[in-house]
Design a protein around this motif. Structure first.
Motif, PDB file in Angstrom:
ATOM      1  N   ASN A 630      -4.687   6.056   1.249  1.00  0.00           N
ATOM      2  CA  ASN A 630      -5.422   6.969   0.372  1.00  0.00           C
ATOM      3  C   ASN A 630      -5.397   6.409  -1.044  1.00  0.00           C
ATOM      4  OD1 ASN A 630      -5.774   8.820   2.507  1.00  0.00           O
ATOM      5  ND2 ASN A 630      -3.727   9.677   2.123  1.00  0.00           N
ATOM      6  N   LYS A 631      -6.554   6.307  -1.655  1.00  0.00           N
ATOM      7  CA  LYS A 631      -6.630   5.724  -2.992  1.00  0.00           C
ATOM      8  C   LYS A 631      -6.302   6.772  -4.067  1.00  0.00           C
ATOM      9  CE  LYS A 631      -9.576   1.715  -2.503  1.00  0.00           C
ATOM     10  NZ  LYS A 631     -10.684   0.953  -3.129  1.00  0.00           N
ATOM     11  N   GLU A 633      -6.951   8.135  -7.677  1.00  0.00           N
ATOM     12  CA  GLU A 633      -8.056   8.107  -8.637  1.00  0.00           C
ATOM     13  C   GLU A 633      -7.589   8.372 -10.077  1.00  0.00           C
ATOM     14  OE1 GLU A 633     -10.929   7.134  -7.821  1.00  0.00           O
ATOM     15  OE2 GLU A 633     -10.753   7.192  -5.614  1.00  0.00           O
ATOM     16  N   ASP A 634      -6.608   9.293 -10.258  1.00  0.00           N
ATOM     17  CA  ASP A 634      -6.140   9.662 -11.592  1.00  0.00           C
ATOM     18  C   ASP A 634      -5.457   8.463 -12.264  1.00  0.00           C
ATOM     19  OD1 ASP A 634      -5.518  11.917 -13.591  1.00  0.00           O
ATOM     20  OD2 ASP A 634      -3.535  11.015 -13.208  1.00  0.00           O
ATOM     21  N   SER A 635      -5.833   8.142 -13.501  1.00  0.00           N
ATOM     22  CA  SER A 635      -5.332   6.962 -14.203  1.00  0.00           C
ATOM     23  C   SER A 635      -3.839   7.056 -14.497  1.00  0.00           C
ATOM     24  CB  SER A 635      -6.103   6.745 -15.506  1.00  0.00           C
ATOM     25  OG  SER A 635      -6.001   7.874 -16.346  1.00  0.00           O
ATOM     26  N   GLN A 682      -4.464  -1.582  -5.164  1.00  0.00           N
ATOM     27  CA  GLN A 682      -5.315  -0.798  -4.268  1.00  0.00           C
ATOM     28  C   GLN A 682      -6.555  -1.588  -3.830  1.00  0.00           C
ATOM     29  OE1 GLN A 682      -4.800   3.854  -5.036  1.00  0.00           O
ATOM     30  NE2 GLN A 682      -5.928   2.892  -6.716  1.00  0.00           N
TER      31      GLN A 682
END
Length: 734
Positions: A630-631, A633-635, A682
């Motif tokens: 699962n990637k 996304e939040d920086s 990722q």
């Protein structure tokens, strides 16, 4: 540099060689000189090669097989002026019909060689070729008759097969030395069939030669010069001339045979033997000639006799050096004489006159004795004779005239025209076509990629491979196929493949369609995926395998044949058969062992989860779905994940460096070095490669490793690995 300059340089080189090696072993001299001679021959320097091979003969016996490079050199020079046609062009389309690619006669009793091309039994057993006429592959020569094809030809062309078997009877009579019976049978065949192939006459010529009826033997060989067996006719003629003692003429005809067909092993062996006799003074007859000529010939021979006498006496170092100086001086005189002979040979018309000497010889059938020209020659003259024999300006074939030349020329010309015009185009009778005659005895279906074993039995390629997975024996006759298995060259039998495609096109199309459907089913990487139940595997990590079970041999081969080159790897599960999670392995290479086992080099690919289980031909299969991380996304979260990754990576590097050297080297040997730190953690669906490398090398239970493999969260995987490293580093490193 002029020829004279080359001669002087060669003399000086030889002088220095002999003086410097005065105390060396005689065998070393012999080997070095042979090496020098072969080097010159490979560079196409024929004149110098002849001289050095002669010198080698004076130091010890020269074996025929040591003259292979020399013969090739001679042949290149001979062909450059003779411009003889090549046998390869004659046989370039040999796989498009039912004729033998070597003699262009009906296949008769067919023999399929290792490359998949088929020859008549006569050409195969007589070793008339050492390489395939079509593809150039080396031929073993011990293959047996193709059972399926022989049965088909017997059914389709019974009369032609009967003629072929009669010819084989003639050959068999010659083999067991019943030559009169062979002549009688061959004559009946020739009289009863005006279209009989040249092979019958050549077999009769062999029998005539054995009976010392040389004129009749030569007549048969002359009759066959324009046939498809022209190379064999020249070879047989040369053998007759050799038996008559006409060594000079036989050598010329042997070279013509090789010019027509350079892949005629029997002719090459004969040339090697003749050259060996000419070059070797150890031959008994040559020794007699040397003794006779030493008393009254050149200073070179007298000095050689003195040297031979001196070698029998104790020698001081000074005497040995003087002996080699004598040899070197003699060699210089010898080379000067050779240059003069070459100049005389190169005068216009001389070589031509030499080649036509054979026209006037008188044929005497009885009482002929084998007479070599070499025994009457000293060592000095042999090199000159050899150069004269191998004169490359002789481009005309040797023709033997025995009277009635007009009539005989007319007969030969008519036969050549007939051979050129008549090319039998055979077509299989439609009423005799039966698809069941071309069925594999293993799968009971029409042959697909038919392969013929050395024992003569034919199977579908896939069927044969599956049988050899279990036992290295022919499925029908149980003959050992260990050598065949070790080579693993299952070549399609071109004649059978052609017959099926040409005469059973509809059935062939259906069989091909079925095969493609089966292959497509095997190439799906989500349905019925083959599963190797063995060990843990991880993405990007090498996983070498030793495959010996028949079911897995089949599985690996199918992965290669379909082109996927992939299969699943799972660990064993007592209740389910294999675990719910695994990793795809990608085949990088397969090394087959002679007994059928293989070493398979694989590397981990995608992870998967098992949806359902199945079986196919003994090995497990599964429907699967691929897993991906699962990637994030939040920086901010990604930044924290990056920091966790960097910390775990540094912790792992320190742990690896502090390992005992023995464990450190074992890991490097099996898994390679630790992967480099990745900039984008990722970038791939499976996350950083260092995580999988660590999971593979860390000493933890496979079940724990499996739980980490199944995770789709990179954070959780890094935390698990961090806990393991912390625990291992807390243990004292004793």
């Amino acid at each position: 540099m002029s020829l004279h300059g080359h001669v002087e340089a060669a003399a000086e080189e030889r002088s220095g060689f002999f003086i410097g090696a005065a105390d060396s072993d005689e065998e070393d001299h012999h080997q070095l000189i042979l090496h020098r001679a072969n080097g010159l021959a490979s560079e196409n320097r024929l004149r110098e090669a002849i001289h050095w091979f002669s010198v080698a003969g004076s130091y010890g016996p020269v074996r025929p097989e040591q003259l292979s490079t020399f013969v090739d050199c001679i042949l290149r020079n001979f062909k450059s002026s003779a411009a003889a046609p090549s046998a390869q062009s004659r046989a370039s389309s040999g796989d498009a019909d039912l004729d033998c690619p070597n003699c262009a006669s009906f296949l008769g009793e067919p023999v399929t060689v290792g490359c998949g091309h088929t020859y008549c039994k006569r050409c195969s057993q007589r070793r008339l070729f050492s390489k395939c006429r079509i593809c150039g592959e080396a031929v073993r020569g011990d293959e047996k008759t193709n059972v399926v094809l022989c049965g088909l030809l017997d059914k389709w062309f019974p009369e032609e097969l009967k003629k072929s078997k009669t010819l084989r009877e003639v050959d068999e009579l010659c083999r067991i030395k019943h030559f009169k019976e062979a002549v009688s049978l061959a004559t009946k065949v020739i009289q009863s069939d005006s279209e009989t192939t040249a092979a019958v006459r050549l077999s009769r010529a062999e029998a005539y030669m054995a009976l010392k009826q040389y004129c009749l033997a030569l007549e048969d060989t002359e009759f066959c010069h324009g046939s498809n067996c022209s190379a064999e006719a020249l070879f047989r003629k040369a053998m007759v001339l050799h038996e008559m003692g006409q060594v000079d003429e036989s050598l010329q005809v042997f070279l013509q045979c090789l010019a027509v067909d350079e892949d005629f092993p029997c002719a090459k062996r004969q040339v090697e033997k003749i050259l060996c006799d000419l070059l070797s003074p150890d031959h008994e007859n040559v020794k007699v000639g040397l003794r006779e000529t030493t008393q009254n010939t050149s200073p070179h021979l007298r000095s050689k006799a003195l040297v031979a006498h001196a070698q029998a006496q104790p020698q001081s170092p000074v005497q040995r050096q003087h002996q080699h100086q004598v040899r070197a001086t003699s060699a210089h005189h010898h080379l000067d004489n050779e240059e003069k002979r070459w100049e005389s040979l190169e005068r216009p018309g001389l070589s031509r006159a030499h080649s036509l000497r054979v026209h006037g010889y008188n044929c005497v059938e009885e009482g002929l004795k084998r007479v070599y020209s070499a025994p009457q020659l000293g060592d000095q003259d042999k090199g000159s004779l050899l150069k004269r024999k191998l004169s490359v300006s002789d481009t005309e074939p040797c023709v033997v005239d025995r009277g009635n030349s007009k009539h005989k020329k007319g007969v030969t010309k008519g036969f050549r025209q007939q051979t050129a015009k008549t090319k039998i185009c055979r077509s299989v009778p439609e009423d005799l076509l039966d698809p069941s005659d071309l069925e594999c005895s293993l799968c009971m279906r029409l042959f697909y990629e038919p392969v013929t074993t050395p024992c003569g039995h034919t199977f579908c390629k896939n069927c044969l491979e599956r049988c050899l997975d279990h036992t290295p024996q022919c499925p029908l006759c149980k003959e050992s196929l260990k050598e065949y298995l070790a080579c693993r060259r299952y070549m399609v039998t071109t004649v059978l493949d052609m017959v099926i495609k040409q005469y059973l096109s509809k059935e062939c199309a259906e069989r091909t369609k079925t095969h493609l459907e089966e292959t497509k089913e095997l190439s799906d990487l989500t349905k019925n995926v083959p599963i190797f139940v063995c060990t843990m595997a991880y993405p990007t990590v090498p996983c070498p395998l030793h495959v010996f079970e028949p079911r897995y041999r089949l599985m690996i081969r199918r992965c290669m044949d379909t082109g996927t080159r992939q299969f699943g790897m799972c660990i064993n599960d007592p209740q389910k058969g294999f675990a719910d999670y695994g990793c795809m392995l990608i085949i990088r290479s397969v090394h087959f062992l002679p007994d059928g086992r293989s070493v398979v080099d694989t590397v981990g690919g995608k992870r998967f989860r098992v949806l359902s289980r199945g079986m196919k031909d003994g090995y497990s299969t599964a429907d699967i779905e691929h897993l991906e991380d699962n990637k994030v996304e939040d920086s901010d979260e990604l930044q924290r994940l990056q920091e966790l990754h960097d910390g775990v990576y540094e912790q792992a590097r320190v742990w690896f460096q502090n390992l005992k050297i023995r464990f450190h080297n074992q890991i490097l040997q099996h898994f390679g070095p630790m992967p480099e730190r990745e900039a984008d953690i990722q970038a791939t669906p499976n996350g950083p490669a260092c995580c999988w490398w660590l999971l593979a090398v860390l000493p933890i239970d496979p079940r724990y490793q499996l739980s980490v493999l199944s995770m789709s969260s990179l954070r959780e995987r890094l935390v698990k690995i961090q806990h393991i490293l912390t625990y291992l580093q807390s243990i004292p490193n004793n």
